[in-house]
Design a protein around this motif. Structure first.
Motif, PDB file in Angstrom:
ATOM      1  N   THR A 173       2.225   1.860   1.506  1.00 13.18           N
ATOM      2  CA  THR A 173       3.002   2.117   0.682  1.00 13.18           C
ATOM      3  C   THR A 173       2.211   2.907  -0.595  1.00 13.18           C
ATOM      4  O   THR A 173       0.983   2.350  -1.005  1.00 13.18           O
ATOM      5  N   GLN A 198       5.372   4.918   3.011  1.00 20.61           N
ATOM      6  CA  GLN A 198       6.561   4.975   2.209  1.00 20.61           C
ATOM      7  C   GLN A 198       5.790   5.398   0.901  1.00 20.61           C
ATOM      8  O   GLN A 198       4.880   4.774   0.335  1.00 20.61           O
ATOM      9  N   VAL A 230       5.143  -5.603  -3.632  1.00 18.81           N
ATOM     10  CA  VAL A 230       4.991  -4.932  -2.362  1.00 18.81           C
ATOM     11  C   VAL A 230       3.828  -5.792  -1.928  1.00 18.81           C
ATOM     12  O   VAL A 230       2.770  -6.060  -2.304  1.00 18.81           O
TER      13      VAL A 230
END
Length: 310
Positions: A173, A198, A230
């Motif tokens: 991420t 992402q 996250v």
């Protein structure tokens, strides 16, 4: 050096720029002292963990290996270098610096203090450094192979770290506080196409979670009140660098980001004071540029001290 003695040139910073300048000035027969706060000279070389690809004499080496070559040259040249203690005060007008209670003075002064890392300044960042928080995927990515990681930043270093982590099987991420990236366009295009990465934009990290080790990152979208989390086992903080110019503010021209403003050859607006390397080169922070600027500044210093005709 006897206390109170005035050097021909006082150099603040023992990286590539400072050491190149010292070697050049020594060739002019000028008495020079390099002052470096780290335990070993080398400057930004110690932060390079990937193979160097933009310097003909360092190609393929990492920073530590090339630093050892540079330092061996400095030893053979018998350069005068003080290491291991920070400079606590600088007077550009007097061309002096205070260190360990001692005042060092020069007829000229070269600012070659380089850069230092930017930090987020959020809870968990410093506390978990080395326990899930890392500053370099080039160095540490294999420790997180196959594990979820977060990379924070929007520059080339951050996007490159995201790509490197994806290469070893990490779900990545990438959190960036803005919608605009400062990264190389080819790196960014690769990251956007990578299914393992992402990208979350307009995301402000608020906290790195975990007690003994990293467990995740808490962030808030710009303009939102709700924080999101996250889950991750590693966090790579790559939000860039800033110039080491805190002690120079109000004494020399700085740009809005704090970099020293110079004229060709490294001269500043203060007579007898020069700058070289990353501390004045936001557009080209490279080894080759630092060496070239260090040499150019040394020649200008030699002219100022009448060792070279105008």
């Amino acid at each position: 050096m006897p206390s109170g003695e005035r050097l021909d040139a006082l150099i603040l910073g023992g990286g590539v720029a400072g050491l190149t300048a010292a070697l050049t000035l020594q060739g002019f027969g000028l008495e020079t002292l390099v002052v470096e706060e780290a335990r070993s000279p080398g400057g930004q070389l110690h932060e390079i963990h990937a193979p160097i690809t933009d310097h003909p004499f360092a190609f393929g080496s990492d920073g530590a290996r090339f630093a050892s070559v540079v330092l061996e040259s400095a030893r053979r040249a018998e350069l005068s270098i003080l290491v291991g203690s920070p400079v606590t005060k600088v007077s550009l007008k007097a061309k002096s610096a205070a260190r360990d209670g001692e005042r060092l003075r020069g007829r000229t002064l070269l600012i070659a203090t380089g850069l230092k890392r930017r930090w987020l300044g959020i809870p968990g960042e410093r506390e978990l450094l080395g326990r899930g928080v890392s500053l370099s995927a080039n160095r540490d990515r294999t420790a997180y192979a196959g594990k979820p990681v977060v990379v924070i930043g929007g520059g080339t270093g951050a996007v490159e770290d995201a790509l490197l982590c994806a290469e070893v099987g990490c779900p990545v991420t990438l959190l960036h506080r803005s919608s605009r990236f400062r990264a190389r366009t080819d790196f960014l295009e690769r990251a956007r196409k990578n299914q393992s990465i992402q990208i979350i934009i307009n995301a402000e990290p608020r906290r790195i979670l975990g007690q003994e080790r990293v467990e995740g990152v808490e962030y808030r979208a710009r303009g939102a009140r709700i924080t999101r989390t996250v889950n991750s086992e590693g966090v790579f903080v790559r939000i860039g660098w800033k110039p080491r110019t805190e002690l120079l503010r109000g004494q020399v021209g700085l740009d809005r980001a704090g970099y020293v403003r110079t004229r060709p050859g490294g001269a500043t607006r203060v007579a007898g004071v020069y700058a070289a390397g990353d501390v004045c080169s936001p557009r080209c922070p490279t080894i080759a540029n630092a060496a070239g600027q260090g040499a150019a500044a040394a020649w200008e210093i030699a002219r100022y001290l009448k060792r070279v005709p105008e």
